[in-house]
Scaffold this active site. Structure first.
Site, PDB file in Angstrom:
ATOM      1  N   CYS A   2       4.780  -4.922  16.759  1.00  0.00           N
ATOM      2  CA  CYS A   2       5.508  -5.232  17.991  1.00  0.00           C
ATOM      3  C   CYS A   2       6.855  -4.520  18.046  1.00  0.00           C
ATOM      4  O   CYS A   2       7.457  -4.242  17.007  1.00  0.00           O
ATOM      5  CB  CYS A   2       5.771  -6.723  18.074  1.00  0.00           C
ATOM      6  SG  CYS A   2       4.303  -7.731  17.909  1.00  0.00           S
ATOM      7  N   ARG A  27       4.924   2.575  17.615  1.00  0.00           N
ATOM      8  CA  ARG A  27       4.722   1.547  16.598  1.00  0.00           C
ATOM      9  C   ARG A  27       3.328   0.931  16.681  1.00  0.00           C
ATOM     10  O   ARG A  27       2.891   0.278  15.743  1.00  0.00           O
ATOM     11  CB  ARG A  27       5.782   0.443  16.763  1.00  0.00           C
ATOM     12  CG  ARG A  27       7.187   0.918  16.522  1.00  0.00           C
ATOM     13  CD  ARG A  27       8.196  -0.111  16.957  1.00  0.00           C
ATOM     14  NE  ARG A  27       8.171  -1.317  16.146  1.00  0.00           N
ATOM     15  CZ  ARG A  27       8.833  -1.479  15.012  1.00  0.00           C
ATOM     16  NH1 ARG A  27       9.583  -0.505  14.556  1.00  0.00           N
ATOM     17  NH2 ARG A  27       8.788  -2.605  14.344  1.00  0.00           N
ATOM     18  N   TRP A  73       1.575  -6.138  19.318  1.00  0.00           N
ATOM     19  CA  TRP A  73       0.455  -5.757  18.458  1.00  0.00           C
ATOM     20  C   TRP A  73      -0.138  -7.078  17.975  1.00  0.00           C
ATOM     21  O   TRP A  73       0.481  -7.797  17.197  1.00  0.00           O
ATOM     22  CB  TRP A  73       0.960  -4.908  17.298  1.00  0.00           C
ATOM     23  CG  TRP A  73      -0.113  -4.307  16.454  1.00  0.00           C
ATOM     24  CD1 TRP A  73      -0.805  -3.153  16.703  1.00  0.00           C
ATOM     25  CD2 TRP A  73      -0.607  -4.794  15.196  1.00  0.00           C
ATOM     26  NE1 TRP A  73      -1.693  -2.903  15.679  1.00  0.00           N
ATOM     27  CE2 TRP A  73      -1.592  -3.897  14.747  1.00  0.00           C
ATOM     28  CE3 TRP A  73      -0.313  -5.910  14.415  1.00  0.00           C
ATOM     29  CZ2 TRP A  73      -2.290  -4.074  13.559  1.00  0.00           C
ATOM     30  CZ3 TRP A  73      -1.007  -6.084  13.225  1.00  0.00           C
ATOM     31  CH2 TRP A  73      -1.983  -5.175  12.813  1.00  0.00           C
ATOM     32  N   ASN A  97       8.816 -10.223  17.144  1.00  0.00           N
ATOM     33  CA  ASN A  97       8.041  -9.350  16.245  1.00  0.00           C
ATOM     34  C   ASN A  97       8.007 -10.050  14.898  1.00  0.00           C
ATOM     35  O   ASN A  97       9.057 -10.406  14.368  1.00  0.00           O
ATOM     36  CB  ASN A  97       8.749  -7.986  16.136  1.00  0.00           C
ATOM     37  CG  ASN A  97       8.170  -7.120  15.021  1.00  0.00           C
ATOM     38  OD1 ASN A  97       7.043  -7.320  14.583  1.00  0.00           O
ATOM     39  ND2 ASN A  97       8.950  -6.159  14.573  1.00  0.00           N
ATOM     40  N   GLY A  98       6.812 -10.238  14.339  1.00  0.00           N
ATOM     41  CA  GLY A  98       6.715 -10.908  13.040  1.00  0.00           C
ATOM     42  C   GLY A  98       5.624 -11.952  13.080  1.00  0.00           C
ATOM     43  O   GLY A  98       4.826 -12.007  14.025  1.00  0.00           O
ATOM     44  N   GLU A 481      -6.213  10.717   0.435  1.00  0.00           N
ATOM     45  CA  GLU A 481      -5.355  10.850   1.608  1.00  0.00           C
ATOM     46  C   GLU A 481      -6.128  11.525   2.750  1.00  0.00           C
ATOM     47  O   GLU A 481      -6.001  11.129   3.912  1.00  0.00           O
ATOM     48  CB  GLU A 481      -4.088  11.632   1.233  1.00  0.00           C
ATOM     49  CG  GLU A 481      -3.131  11.941   2.359  1.00  0.00           C
ATOM     50  CD  GLU A 481      -2.583  10.711   3.077  1.00  0.00           C
ATOM     51  OE1 GLU A 481      -2.796   9.582   2.630  1.00  0.00           O
ATOM     52  OE2 GLU A 481      -1.964  10.905   4.138  1.00  0.00           O
ATOM     53  N   LYS A 485      -6.805   9.849   6.380  1.00  0.00           N
ATOM     54  CA  LYS A 485      -6.416  10.506   7.640  1.00  0.00           C
ATOM     55  C   LYS A 485      -7.615  10.578   8.577  1.00  0.00           C
ATOM     56  O   LYS A 485      -7.504  10.280   9.754  1.00  0.00           O
ATOM     57  CB  LYS A 485      -5.914  11.941   7.389  1.00  0.00           C
ATOM     58  CG  LYS A 485      -4.555  12.099   6.774  1.00  0.00           C
ATOM     59  CD  LYS A 485      -3.389  11.844   7.696  1.00  0.00           C
ATOM     60  CE  LYS A 485      -2.948  10.414   7.582  1.00  0.00           C
ATOM     61  NZ  LYS A 485      -2.019  10.091   6.531  1.00  0.00           N
ATOM     62  N   GLU A 488      -8.638   7.142   9.925  1.00  0.00           N
ATOM     63  CA  GLU A 488      -7.566   6.544  10.714  1.00  0.00           C
ATOM     64  C   GLU A 488      -7.530   7.070  12.152  1.00  0.00           C
ATOM     65  O   GLU A 488      -7.374   6.298  13.093  1.00  0.00           O
ATOM     66  CB  GLU A 488      -6.249   6.880  10.005  1.00  0.00           C
ATOM     67  CG  GLU A 488      -5.032   6.172  10.494  1.00  0.00           C
ATOM     68  CD  GLU A 488      -3.807   6.515   9.638  1.00  0.00           C
ATOM     69  OE1 GLU A 488      -3.810   7.555   8.945  1.00  0.00           O
ATOM     70  OE2 GLU A 488      -2.845   5.744   9.676  1.00  0.00           O
ATOM     71  N   HIS A 504     -22.323   8.610 -10.455  1.00  0.00           N
ATOM     72  CA  HIS A 504     -22.383   7.198 -10.852  1.00  0.00           C
ATOM     73  C   HIS A 504     -22.609   6.288  -9.638  1.00  0.00           C
ATOM     74  O   HIS A 504     -22.359   5.092  -9.707  1.00  0.00           O
ATOM     75  CB  HIS A 504     -21.093   6.800 -11.581  1.00  0.00           C
ATOM     76  CG  HIS A 504     -20.890   7.587 -12.838  1.00  0.00           C
ATOM     77  ND1 HIS A 504     -21.665   7.404 -13.960  1.00  0.00           N
ATOM     78  CD2 HIS A 504     -20.041   8.604 -13.135  1.00  0.00           C
ATOM     79  CE1 HIS A 504     -21.283   8.258 -14.906  1.00  0.00           C
ATOM     80  NE2 HIS A 504     -20.302   9.006 -14.415  1.00  0.00           N
ATOM     81  N   LYS A 603       2.445   1.644  13.501  1.00  0.00           N
ATOM     82  CA  LYS A 603       3.207   2.571  12.670  1.00  0.00           C
ATOM     83  C   LYS A 603       3.952   1.818  11.565  1.00  0.00           C
ATOM     84  O   LYS A 603       3.867   2.185  10.401  1.00  0.00           O
ATOM     85  CB  LYS A 603       4.200   3.344  13.550  1.00  0.00           C
ATOM     86  CG  LYS A 603       5.040   4.355  12.785  1.00  0.00           C
ATOM     87  CD  LYS A 603       4.168   5.477  12.247  1.00  0.00           C
ATOM     88  CE  LYS A 603       4.909   6.471  11.398  1.00  0.00           C
ATOM     89  NZ  LYS A 603       4.001   7.328  10.620  1.00  0.00           N
TER      90      LYS A 603
HETATM   91  O1  M6R Z   1       6.049   2.946   6.199  1.00  0.00           O
HETATM   92  P1  M6R Z   1       5.188   2.935   4.972  1.00  0.00           P
HETATM   93  O2  M6R Z   1       5.151   4.240   4.272  1.00  0.00           O
HETATM   94  O3  M6R Z   1       5.536   1.806   4.039  1.00  0.00           O
HETATM   95  O4  M6R Z   1       3.726   2.633   5.515  1.00  0.00           O
HETATM   96  C1  M6R Z   1       2.662   2.427   4.637  1.00  0.00           C
HETATM   97  C2  M6R Z   1       1.345   2.553   5.358  1.00  0.00           C
HETATM   98  O5  M6R Z   1       1.237   1.579   6.356  1.00  0.00           O
HETATM   99  C3  M6R Z   1       1.166   3.931   5.996  1.00  0.00           C
HETATM  100  O6  M6R Z   1       1.320   4.957   5.073  1.00  0.00           O
HETATM  101  C4  M6R Z   1      -0.235   4.053   6.630  1.00  0.00           C
HETATM  102  O7  M6R Z   1      -1.210   4.032   5.651  1.00  0.00           O
HETATM  103  C5  M6R Z   1      -0.302   5.332   7.465  1.00  0.00           C
HETATM  104  N1  M6R Z   1      -0.625   5.007   8.824  1.00  0.00           N
HETATM  105  C6  M6R Z   1      -1.320   6.299   6.994  1.00  0.00           C
HETATM  106  O8  M6R Z   1      -1.341   7.450   7.766  1.00  0.00           O
END
Ligand code: M6R
Length: 608
Positions: A2, A27, A73, A97-98, A481, A485, A488, A504, A603
């Site tokens: 949020c 965000r 959110w 937010n929270g 990673e 990506k 995501e 395995h 975000k």
């Molecule tokens: O702000 P942060 O680096 O602590 O965030 C951690 C993860 O939420 C963040 O890296 C998330 O996995 C990304 N969206 C990946 O692209």
């Protein structure tokens, strides 16, 4: 997560509130809303984009000098207009937010007193609770403060009330919120980018702070009501830094900003600079003295950066290192060791799990802490003994890219520093490593030039439903990673394996419909990796291999190879992640997904 904007000004605040929300869109959100006071309380909410809320506001010719706005959110209750903020009780409105963990108990007690809940949210409980306090405490500021003292959980809130139209109340605990002091009025928002339109003068609220905003004054108190002084900062964030410019998406912009981001982050070792504890803060000589092991705590992409660093720390600095997902560590019984350096890595510095893991480590008596973070005033940075601020600039795209590579740069510096302190780094080795770091922006630039070829590969991926990523050694986290990506932003299911693990279990998945992406640098593990690739080919799997220049892997039917410009030794993971970022970006483009705001994601993950 949020986003919140609050404004009270001499001019119409509606455009400020809406522009603020637009800046907070990155965000992640699923609905948006605004409430203003102008001859009474008016609330508008929309389950669409901020642009739709703005259209509603236009149609209603909404205009006011005070108001609150929100992007939601969903946590409690599905995304729908009824659950969108602001939530109202009597004539007061609240954005939040929270997560309020004890909202059910509060809700039951308020319902018993006759309050009717219209939404499924925890936020509505805050609105009714504040309203209930007004019965005995007619002062809005006091009512908010007393209500907040009953909440368990995390919040950043904004409150306005019809009966008290000349001030807005804001507060935070656990979720980010800062004040903006402008020429025309006072503001508050979840981050600086939302306020650059009106001011650069910002005040970061601390956990537990409650603040009152008036036209040309503000005051801040602690939860017990005692006044608090907070320093004012002049934000150096440039408005351009959060604009798209010539790029189609923020993710694309941020991928291409990596040479610059790395150059800025590594500026401290430019020219004749060398590695020293001071890179991590003035207390570093004392905090790093006697460090015998490293524990990295992080989430998502930042966790992957930690996994790469483990290989570096153990091979170069000879320091044992473990890397844990923050949300696991915080709830696990672990054995604290006082000679451990706890490294928290976070782009935003606000990730709830990482912050909680850090506090958990503190609680266990682990006081040697270091934050590697991209946001200097974030909650995480304020909690650690040492800090290294990556200078990636604002990262808007939900998919983390330039934050990751700059985190790796910071972790490489940490590795060299600990190696030097431990007598494991000769002058010649230090000079060689520093040379490689200084050349990194140029090396990354050359990798970015591979984009047209990667784009062609991406065309073939978009139709796939699954993908496997393989890597070995320090490139296994790069495979992880790459898989993160891809899933995501393109929603293609992807998993990463250490290539030696293939036989395995996961080899059973390999057939012609399962593309297999291999990270294949010309390092000591290449021959082993080649055998793993043969295992895939023998089962009809289609291979996409990112090899280094000069690697002798022959292209053949079902085996596609893209050569990186050069092999980059220890820092090779920094280069090898770039084509994977580009691959997922272009696959997402072909699929037509919302690249910068992928579904269900946020975000800054400021809730648990
Ligand atoms: O702000 P942060 O680096 O602590 O965030 C951690 C993860 O939420 C963040 O890296 C998330 O996995 C990304 N969206 C990946 O692209």
């Amino acid at each position: 997560m949020c986003g919140i904007v609050t404004a009270i000004a001499t001019n119409n605040v509606v455009p400020v509130l809406l522009e603020g929300l637009r800046k907070l869109e990155y965000r992640g959100y699923d609905s948006a809303g605004v409430a203003v006071l102008a001859n009474g309380l008016t609330r508008l909410r929309s389950t669409g984009r901020v642009a739709e809320l703005a259209a509603l506001a236009d149609a209603r010719q909404l205009s006011a000098n005070i108001g609150i706005a929100h992007t939601r959110w969903a946590t409690h209750g599905v995304p729908c207009e009824r659950n969108a903020h602001p939530h109202i009780s009597g004539g007061l409105a609240v954005v939040h937010n929270g997560i309020i963990e004890n909202f059910e108990a509060i809700k039951s007690s308020l319902q018993a007193r006759g309050y009717v809940f219209e939404s499924d949210t925890d936020t509505e409980a805050i609105a009714h609770l504040v309203h209930s306090k007004l019965a005995t405490t007619p002062d809005l500021f006091e009512a908010v403060r007393l209500a907040l003292n009953e909440l368990v959980g995390a919040y950043a809130i904004g409150v306005v009330a019809e009966a008290d139209p000349f001030r807005a109340i804001v507060a935070r605990r656990g979720s980010p919120l800062l004040l903006g002091v402008g020429e025309e009025g006072m503001y508050a928002a979840s981050d600086t980018a939302a306020l650059l339109q009106v001011t650069r003068k910002v005040i970061y609220l601390e956990d537990g702070d409650v603040a009152e905003l008036r036209l040309n004054a503000y005051r801040i108190v602690r939860p017990d009501g005692t006044p608090a002084e907070r320093e004012m900062h002049i934000s150096s964030l440039s408005a351009d830094a959060v604009e798209l410019g010539q790029f189609r998406h923020y993710m694309q912009k941020e991928i291409f900003e990596q040479p610059q981001a790395l150059g800025n982050t590594l500026e401290i070792i430019a020219g004749g600079g060398s590695v020293s504890p001071q890179l991590f803060g003035s207390r570093a000589p004392e905090v790093l003295d006697g460090v015998r092991r490293v524990l990295v705590l992080a989430c998502g992409t930042s966790y992957h950066a930690g996994l790469v660093a483990r290989y570096w720390l153990e091979s170069v600095a000879k320091v044992p290192c473990s890397v844990e997902i923050a949300s696991e560590y915080r709830y696990r019984e672990s054995v604290p060791e006082s000679d451990t350096l706890v490294v928290v890595i976070s782009q935003s510095g606000e990730t709830a799990d990482t912050l909680a893991a850090l506090k958990h480590a503190h609680g266990l008596g682990m006081g040697r802490t270091l934050a590697i973070c991209n946001v200097p005033e974030s909650a995480i940075v304020r909690e650690t003994a040492l800090r290294f601020i990556t200078r990636a600039g604002p990262e808007i795209g939900v998919a983390s890219t330039k934050a990751f590579t700059t985190q790796l740069a910071a972790l490489a510096l940490l590795t060299l520093t600990l190696a030097k302190l431990n007598g494991r780094l000769s002058e010649a080795e230090e000079a060689r490593h520093l040379g490689a770091l200084r050349h990194l922006p140029v090396a990354v630039q050359k990798v970015l030039e591979l984009e047209p070829e990667i784009e062609k590969w991406a065309q073939r991926f978009a139709a796939k439903h699954h993908a496997l990523f393989l890597g070995r050694g320090r490139h296994w986290p790069i495979a992880m990673e790459g898989a993160l990506k891809l899933k995501e932003i393109s929603y293609i299911h992807a998993e990463a394996y250490a290539a030696g693990e293939l036989k395995h279990g996961p080899l059973a998945l390999v057939d012609k419909d399962m593309p297999v992406i291999a990270v294949a640098p010309a390092d000591e593990l290449l021959e082993k990796l080649k055998s793993n690739l043969q295992e895939v080919r023998a089962r009809g799997g289609e291979l996409y291999v990112f090899a280094d220049a000069g690697s002798e892997i022959a292209e053949s039917e079902g085996l596609h190879i893209l050569h990186m410009p050069e092999h980059y030794g220890m820092l090779s993971p920094v280069l090898h992640v770039i084509p994977l970022q580009l691959l997922s970006y272009h696959a997402a483009l072909v699929k037509g997904t919302d690249v910068d705001k992928p579904r269900n994601l946020a975000k800054s993950v400021t809730v648990e």
